[in-house]
Design a protein around this motif. Structure first.
Motif, PDB file in Angstrom:
ATOM      1  N   VAL A  43     -46.683  27.699  -2.719  1.00 49.65           N
ATOM      2  CA  VAL A  43     -46.137  26.814  -3.596  1.00 49.65           C
ATOM      3  C   VAL A  43     -47.205  25.516  -3.655  1.00 49.65           C
ATOM      4  CG1 VAL A  43     -45.167  25.647  -1.681  1.00 49.65           C
ATOM      5  CG2 VAL A  43     -43.992  25.162  -3.834  1.00 49.65           C
ATOM      6  N   GLY A  44     -47.095  25.143  -5.070  1.00 46.80           N
ATOM      7  CA  GLY A  44     -48.267  24.286  -5.617  1.00 46.80           C
ATOM      8  C   GLY A  44     -48.001  22.794  -5.374  1.00 46.80           C
ATOM      9  N   SER A  45     -48.777  21.975  -5.305  1.00 48.99           N
ATOM     10  CA  SER A  45     -48.281  20.524  -4.887  1.00 48.99           C
ATOM     11  C   SER A  45     -47.504  19.981  -6.303  1.00 48.99           C
ATOM     12  CB  SER A  45     -49.709  19.591  -5.211  1.00 48.99           C
ATOM     13  OG  SER A  45     -50.450  20.063  -3.984  1.00 48.99           O
ATOM     14  N   SER A  46     -47.602  20.370  -7.437  1.00 48.82           N
ATOM     15  CA  SER A  46     -46.876  19.911  -8.418  1.00 48.82           C
ATOM     16  C   SER A  46     -45.344  20.339  -8.296  1.00 48.82           C
ATOM     17  CB  SER A  46     -47.242  20.441  -9.941  1.00 48.82           C
ATOM     18  OG  SER A  46     -47.197  21.968 -10.006  1.00 48.82           O
ATOM     19  N   SER A  47     -45.219  21.528  -7.714  1.00 48.20           N
ATOM     20  CA  SER A  47     -43.660  21.828  -7.356  1.00 48.20           C
ATOM     21  C   SER A  47     -43.043  20.945  -6.235  1.00 48.20           C
ATOM     22  CB  SER A  47     -43.571  23.233  -7.056  1.00 48.20           C
ATOM     23  OG  SER A  47     -44.034  24.118  -7.835  1.00 48.20           O
ATOM     24  N   LEU A  48     -43.874  20.421  -5.427  1.00 44.60           N
ATOM     25  CA  LEU A  48     -43.256  19.480  -4.348  1.00 44.60           C
ATOM     26  C   LEU A  48     -43.360  17.921  -4.420  1.00 44.60           C
ATOM     27  CD1 LEU A  48     -45.204  21.406  -1.287  1.00 44.60           C
ATOM     28  CD2 LEU A  48     -42.770  21.684  -2.265  1.00 44.60           C
ATOM     29  N   THR A  49     -43.979  17.384  -5.458  1.00 50.33           N
ATOM     30  CA  THR A  49     -44.146  15.934  -5.625  1.00 50.33           C
ATOM     31  C   THR A  49     -43.365  15.511  -6.776  1.00 50.33           C
ATOM     32  OG1 THR A  49     -45.988  16.267  -6.785  1.00 50.33           O
ATOM     33  CG2 THR A  49     -46.583  16.282  -4.472  1.00 50.33           C
ATOM     34  N   GLY A  50     -43.409  14.301  -6.713  1.00 54.53           N
ATOM     35  CA  GLY A  50     -42.539  13.516  -7.940  1.00 54.53           C
ATOM     36  C   GLY A  50     -43.292  13.631  -9.146  1.00 54.53           C
TER      37      GLY A  50
ATOM     38  N   ALA B 260     -47.443  11.769  -6.421  1.00 51.75           N
ATOM     39  CA  ALA B 260     -47.884  11.150  -5.153  1.00 51.75           C
ATOM     40  C   ALA B 260     -46.674  11.098  -4.609  1.00 51.75           C
ATOM     41  CB  ALA B 260     -48.410   9.701  -5.370  1.00 51.75           C
ATOM     42  N   GLY B 261     -46.631  11.589  -3.249  1.00 51.48           N
ATOM     43  CA  GLY B 261     -45.483  11.398  -2.219  1.00 51.48           C
ATOM     44  C   GLY B 261     -44.653  12.549  -2.507  1.00 51.48           C
ATOM     45  N   LEU B 262     -43.832  13.217  -1.589  1.00 48.66           N
ATOM     46  CA  LEU B 262     -43.275  14.416  -1.612  1.00 48.66           C
ATOM     47  C   LEU B 262     -41.716  14.231  -2.221  1.00 48.66           C
ATOM     48  CD1 LEU B 262     -43.736  16.033   2.087  1.00 48.66           C
ATOM     49  CD2 LEU B 262     -44.868  16.803  -0.264  1.00 48.66           C
ATOM     50  N   ASP B 263     -41.329  15.047  -3.077  1.00 44.27           N
ATOM     51  CA  ASP B 263     -39.848  15.029  -3.632  1.00 44.27           C
ATOM     52  C   ASP B 263     -38.905  15.937  -2.706  1.00 44.27           C
ATOM     53  OD1 ASP B 263     -37.467  15.456  -5.052  1.00 44.27           O
ATOM     54  OD2 ASP B 263     -38.611  16.052  -6.643  1.00 44.27           O
ATOM     55  N   THR B 264     -38.268  15.195  -1.782  1.00 40.51           N
ATOM     56  CA  THR B 264     -37.486  15.928  -0.782  1.00 40.51           C
ATOM     57  C   THR B 264     -36.433  16.999  -1.421  1.00 40.51           C
ATOM     58  OG1 THR B 264     -35.861  13.951  -0.786  1.00 40.51           O
ATOM     59  CG2 THR B 264     -37.712  13.835   0.737  1.00 40.51           C
ATOM     60  N   THR B 265     -36.109  16.517  -2.372  1.00 43.54           N
ATOM     61  CA  THR B 265     -34.967  17.341  -3.325  1.00 43.54           C
ATOM     62  C   THR B 265     -35.676  18.822  -3.558  1.00 43.54           C
ATOM     63  OG1 THR B 265     -33.593  15.548  -4.038  1.00 43.54           O
ATOM     64  CG2 THR B 265     -33.459  17.824  -5.276  1.00 43.54           C
ATOM     65  N   ALA B 266     -37.027  18.765  -3.934  1.00 42.44           N
ATOM     66  CA  ALA B 266     -37.656  19.853  -4.389  1.00 42.44           C
ATOM     67  C   ALA B 266     -38.035  20.437  -3.113  1.00 42.44           C
ATOM     68  CB  ALA B 266     -39.163  19.450  -5.239  1.00 42.44           C
TER      69      ALA B 266
END
Length: 181
Positions: A23-30, A34-40
């Motif tokens: 899983v890449g950064s763009s799938s996990l961040t807003g 910058a910062g994690l998207d907890t929903t993702a």
């Protein structure tokens, strides 16, 4: 690809018993990166939990440490210099694994953190140690969350590093399937 070939490929995917999911950064961040998207993260973990319930062993190669470390360091964009990228990775890695651990716990699944470099999967002695560790984690029902150890990397951190790492890990653990998100 013919429909018969497509059906055969689908059957092979469904038969996979050991899967590496990158899983890449763009799938996990807003949207700002910058910062994690907890929903993702939760959605990804929910999908992994479904696979685990089907008896599939899953290893997750996850980017996102640098992105997770930007906000706590007061940075709004990904730094250009290696030292600041490594500092952001160092701060962000703890946040990333905490989020994974917390999210997997919702399903009663234990997650582990495995930080490796390319050397760890290409040098024979390191390779065997990593292989034994992964085998034991999987036997214990753990989902290893793997990331390149960016804080001690000696080369520039660049796009695609974790894609390559996921391929090497797939070979190392004899995965039936590698999925790049």
């Amino acid at each position: 690809m013919t429909s018969n070939n497509l059906e055969n490929a689908r059957e092979e995917v469904l038969k996979a018993k050991r899967v590496v999911l990158k899983v890449g950064s763009s799938s996990l961040t807003g949207s700002a990166g910058a910062g994690l998207d907890t929903t993702a993260v939760d959605k990804l973990v929910d999908a992994v939990a479904i696979l685990k319930k089907r008896g599939v062993e899953v290893l997750v190669v996850s980017s996102g440490a640098i992105a997770a470390g930007l906000s706590p360091l007061g940075l709004t964009t990904r730094p250009k210099d290696l030292a600041t990228q490594q500092a952001a990775a160092s701060v962000g890695q703890g946040l990333l694994i905490y989020r994974y651990t917390e999210s997997f716990a919702r399903h009663g699944i234990t997650a582990s953190q495995v930080l490796i470099t390319s050397d760890d999967v290409v040098r024979r002695s390191h390779y065997r140690n990593a292989q034994r560790t992964f085998d034991r984690l999987l036997a214990l029902g753990v989902v290893p969350v793997i990331n390149e150890n960016d804080t001690v990397g000696t080369q520039e951190i660049r796009f695609g590093d974790n894609d390559r790492l996921a391929a090497l890990v797939s070979h190392l653990v004899h995965a039936d399937l590698l999925i790049l998100l």
